[in-house]
Design an enzyme around this catalytic site. Structure first.
Site, PDB file in Angstrom:
ATOM      1  CG  ASP A   1      -2.897 -13.983  27.820  1.00  0.00           C
ATOM      2  OD1 ASP A   1      -2.428 -13.259  28.713  1.00  0.00           O
ATOM      3  OD2 ASP A   1      -2.189 -14.675  27.052  1.00  0.00           O
TER       4      ASP A   1
ATOM      5  CG  ASP B   1      -6.760 -19.119  27.268  1.00  0.00           C
ATOM      6  OD1 ASP B   1      -5.619 -19.153  26.758  1.00  0.00           O
ATOM      7  OD2 ASP B   1      -7.488 -18.101  27.231  1.00  0.00           O
TER       8      ASP B   1
END
Length: 491
Positions: free
Chosen positions: A319, A317
């Site tokens: 953010d 991922d």
């Protein structure tokens, strides 16, 4: 003493109270001019000031003697404001005991008051003598003279709406009023002050006429659907549509905040439109209802490269896992990304998580790294270019590759085109790996802590999982995946 002024004055003025003074007659004049005043002859110089030019009238009741001339001598009307007077009682004479003459002027003759150059304090106000005008108080204008009509010379007819008879108005007692005088400037000023404008009633008439056929709410729905259809047609035809403001810029990034809330999530209707379904069924729901052998969906990732054939797939991922971004200025940002939203350029300030460079360099040696984020590509792609300088990521997936399920963006690992028993995901949001929790390596959410070492702490766990032929071998049989869908490989 009372004198006649002119034809126009007869329309305006109706009654007057004579001032207490001594009548002025011919014996008191010298050459037609009042004593002590400027020389202004009222009669031909060659003619004598005799009684042949004057007519005498006496009132037995009041004892007033009046002199008036019959010569064609014209004078301008006096510029003097007249105060309203009270009406005379019914049954008494209308003008100081005299009955005004009903004869009209002949040959254009006018009968001015005499003398003209008499001071205003001595002159008597003019009155009309040509018609039998009943005694009444003077009319006053209230707000707007346009809405009313003219006074009836005969005193009859219906009163105008904006004319007030007497001292106060029938509609509004507090409204300022001015005397109805055509020669005064107050009436013209009152006309200029009129601001009441009546709106046309055609729209109301049409709305009343067609309200039963198409209610206003239905019209708004039809117009809204037409705008939506025109926008969709523009997209299908390749023509740029008019940009619309879909919300604040924060929807560009899908983030988990300190209080646990998630921003950047659309509504259910928007998600169904994005996923190509209008009945509320997501692609995952279709996959779960279909059999494993009938799924022929195209994989999100390209085929494995030869150098990565023996590596496991590691989905990472962006953010709050590798970086933290904000539209508000922060102190010492690592990157500043300009992003254009609806024709307006915004600055995105990006902070890198501690040891992110060392982490990417380490996992890039042992895994096929894939960047998978729920943010938009216009923001995440420039960030990945600055973050991944060594080109560790073999592929990049953005919000379009996610599945919107129950209010969250879910990263469906079964759509990647990789074996699920060879796939891992690193994410700070449990909702992102809700379909495959057994394949997840959870990490804490990071905002701006400079002493964070989470990325270094998970490296031993990743090396340990990389030693198994299947990541599910780490679990006991009762803890392993219970669904054939989790073991499905679409490659």
């Amino acid at each position: 003493m009372t004198y006649a002024e002119s034809t126009r004055s007869a329309v305006v003025y109706s009654s007057i109270v004579p001032p207490p003074r001594t009548p002025v007659g011919p014996p008191m004049l010298k050459d037609g001019v009042r004593k002590g005043s400027a020389s202004q002859p009222l009669q031909p110089k060659n003619g004598a000031n005799s009684l042949d030019y004057w007519s005498k009238s006496e009132d037995e009741k009041s004892g007033i003697t009046c002199y008036y001339s019959r010569h064609n001598i014209q004078f301008p009307p006096p510029q003097r404001k007249m105060k309203p007077v009270k009406p005379n009682p019914v049954g008494r004479s209308t003008i100081n005991g005299f009955t005004p003459s009903t004869s009209s002027p002949q040959n254009g003759l006018r009968y001015p008051p005499f003398p003209q150059n008499t001071p205003e304090s001595v002159m008597s106000p003019p009155v009309g003598i040509y018609r039998n005008i009943p005694a009444m108080p003077r009319a006053k204008l209230t707000k707007d003279e346009k809405n009313g009509g003219k006074m009836n010379r005969d005193g009859g007819g219906e009163n105008p709406k904006n004319v007030v008879w007497g001292g106060t108005s029938r509609k509004d007692d507090d409204t300022a009023s001015t005397p109805l005088n055509s020669f005064s400037a107050n009436a013209s000023i009152e006309k200029k002050r009129s601001t009441a404008r009546r709106k046309p009633r055609w729209a109301r008439c049409f709305q009343t006429l067609f309200c039963c056929v198409t209610p206003p709410r239905e019209i708004e729905k039809i117009q809204s659907s037409q705008r939506t259809n025109s926008t969709n047609n523009n997209h299908q035809n390749g023509r740029p549509s008019t940009p619309t403001n879909t919300g604040p810029p924060i929807q560009l990034i899908t983030q988990v905040h300190r209080d646990g809330t998630v921003t950047g999530l659309p509504t259910t209707g928007q998600a169904c439109q994005q996923n190509g379904s209008g009945d509320g069924v997501t692609p995952y729901d279709k996959i779960a209802n279909d059999s494993v052998g009938t799924i022929n969906e195209k994989p999100l990732l390209p085929p494995l490269l030869p150098q990565d054939s023996n590596k496991k797939c590691l989905v990472i991922d962006l953010d709050e896992t590798l970086v933290h971004s904000s539209f508000k200025p922060v102190k010492n940002p690592d990157f500043v990304i300009p992003v254009e939203i609806d024709g307006v350029e915004h600055q995105v300030y990006v902070l890198k998580r501690p040891y992110v460079d060392e982490f990417l360099a380490k996992v890039g040696e042992h895994f096929e790294c894939i960047l998978f984020t729920a943010s938009l590509a216009k923001y995440a792609d420039p960030v990945a270019d600055l973050l991944d300088k060594k080109r560790v990521f073999r592929g990049r997936l953005f919000r379009e590759a996610c599945v919107f399920h129950k209010g969250n963006y879910v990263k469906d690992l079964s759509r990647l085109g990789r074996n699920l028993n060879q796939t891992l995901i690193i994410d700070n949001s449990p909702a992102s790996y809700a379909f495959h929790p057994e394949n997840a390596v959870p990490v804490t959410t990071w905002f701006d802590d400079p002493s964070d070492t989470e990325l270094l702490d998970i490296l031993p766990s990743l090396e340990h999982l990389n030693g198994f032929s299947s990541i599910y071998d780490l679990y006991r049989p009762e803890e392993g995946p219970q669904s054939e869908l989790l073991n499905h490989c679409s490659c």
